[in-house]
Design a protein around this motif. Structure first.
Motif, PDB file in Angstrom:
ATOM      1  N   ARG A 181       0.835  -1.211   0.000  1.00 57.46           N
ATOM      2  CA  ARG A 181       0.000   0.000   0.000  1.00 57.46           C
ATOM      3  C   ARG A 181       0.864   1.253   0.000  1.00 57.46           C
ATOM      4  N   VAL A 235       2.573   1.748  -3.493  1.00 60.19           N
ATOM      5  CA  VAL A 235       1.676   2.295  -4.514  1.00 60.19           C
ATOM      6  C   VAL A 235       1.326   3.750  -4.209  1.00 60.19           C
ATOM      7  N   ALA A 236       1.076   4.068  -2.947  1.00 64.28           N
ATOM      8  CA  ALA A 236       0.768   5.455  -2.589  1.00 64.28           C
ATOM      9  C   ALA A 236       1.936   6.375  -2.938  1.00 64.28           C
ATOM     10  N   LEU A 250       2.247   6.804  -6.800  1.00 66.24           N
ATOM     11  CA  LEU A 250       1.280   7.771  -7.300  1.00 66.24           C
ATOM     12  C   LEU A 250       1.664   9.189  -6.898  1.00 66.24           C
ATOM     13  N   GLU A 310      -2.635  -4.017  -6.289  1.00 62.82           N
ATOM     14  CA  GLU A 310      -2.906  -2.854  -5.436  1.00 62.82           C
ATOM     15  C   GLU A 310      -3.021  -1.588  -6.270  1.00 62.82           C
ATOM     16  N   LEU A 311      -2.175  -1.459  -7.307  1.00 59.37           N
ATOM     17  CA  LEU A 311      -2.237  -0.283  -8.172  1.00 59.37           C
ATOM     18  C   LEU A 311      -3.590  -0.187  -8.865  1.00 59.37           C
ATOM     19  N   ARG A 343      -6.351  -1.449  -7.834  1.00 57.73           N
ATOM     20  CA  ARG A 343      -7.382  -1.129  -6.836  1.00 57.73           C
ATOM     21  C   ARG A 343      -7.541   0.384  -6.711  1.00 57.73           C
ATOM     22  N   ARG A 344      -6.427   1.099  -6.872  1.00 58.98           N
ATOM     23  CA  ARG A 344      -6.457   2.562  -6.768  1.00 58.98           C
ATOM     24  C   ARG A 344      -6.972   3.207  -8.055  1.00 58.98           C
ATOM     25  N   ASN A 345      -6.554   2.649  -9.194  1.00 57.01           N
ATOM     26  CA  ASN A 345      -6.914   3.260 -10.476  1.00 57.01           C
ATOM     27  C   ASN A 345      -6.805   2.204 -11.572  1.00 57.01           C
TER      28      ASN A 345
END
Length: 221
Positions: free
Chosen positions: A30, A33-34, A37, A59-60, A62-64
């Motif tokens: 997490r 990836v945060a 970004l 995970e990426l 999941r964000r976009n």
């Protein structure tokens, strides 16, 4: 400072793949990836080098879900586990799994606007080869975002990190983490490599008590 001790370049047994996958990487992934970004990664074609079981690409997305991900891994068993994850999550059409050696990638120069990697460099006997290839496949102006373990200064600190972050893991998982720490580069070693490619040494810095991060844009000319 501990001397670097190489570990196997490819974790290619089913036991290793399953033990690696069952460790709790969720918080590390997490944060990766945060930070990726936050570094300016916008939807485009991204290569994830040394993807393991594809947890970071998952995970990426999941964000976009607008990112186009090519997840590269050399271990057959890691890819088998990754494919099962993608099947369960309905992501087989969103993440392309490619078996390839990170030192000899089957992609054209400048093929990706984004190249990311988590915990690949410490597996490479000669990390320079992997960094050169990552640079080659990145488009001019594209983002390179690498994170890996940093080799501790001594055995006492190494054992402290193993107990802190893998104390609840089984003996094999603890040994894998310890071996990875011994095989890791220091910030100074990684900075020397990227400087040879023309990137500033300050693009590599410690970003946790056990990780360094290299974040840079490939020059446009």
């Amino acid at each position: 400072m501990l001397s670097r001790v190489l570990e196997p370049e490819v974790m290619d047994t089913l036991e290793e793949a399953l033990d690696y996958d069952s460790m709790d990487h969720s918080e590390v992934n997490r944060v990766f990836v945060a930070d990726f970004l936050a570094a300016g990664a916008s939807p485009g074609k991204v290569a994830d080098l040394g993807t393991g079981t594809a947890l970071i690409p998952i995970e990426l997305l999941r964000r976009n879900r607008q990112f186009q991900v090519v997840a590269v891994e050399y271990s057959r068993h890691m890819l088998l586990v990754a494919r099962e994850h993608l099947r369960e999550l309905g992501l087989l059409d969103k993440i392309l799994l490619v078996r390839a050696d990170a030192k000899r990638l089957p992609f054209a120069d400048g093929a990706f606007t984004l190249v990311m990697s988590n915990s690949l460099i410490h597996h490479l006997p000669d990390p320079w080869q992997g960094i050169v290839e990552a640079h080659r496949i990145t488009a001019p102006g594209g983002l390179l975002f690498f994170r890996d373990l940093a080799r501790p200064e001594d055995e006492q600190r190494l054992q402290q990190l193993v107990m802190q972050y893998a104390g609840d893991a089984n003996a094999h998982q603890q040994q894998m983490f310890a071996d990875s720490l011994r095989a890791a580069l220091t910030v100074e070693e990684m900075a020397e490599l990227v400087t040879r490619l023309g990137y500033p040494p300050t693009s590599v810095r410690m970003t946790s008590d056990r990780h360094w991060t290299w974040c840079a844009r490939k020059p446009r000319s």
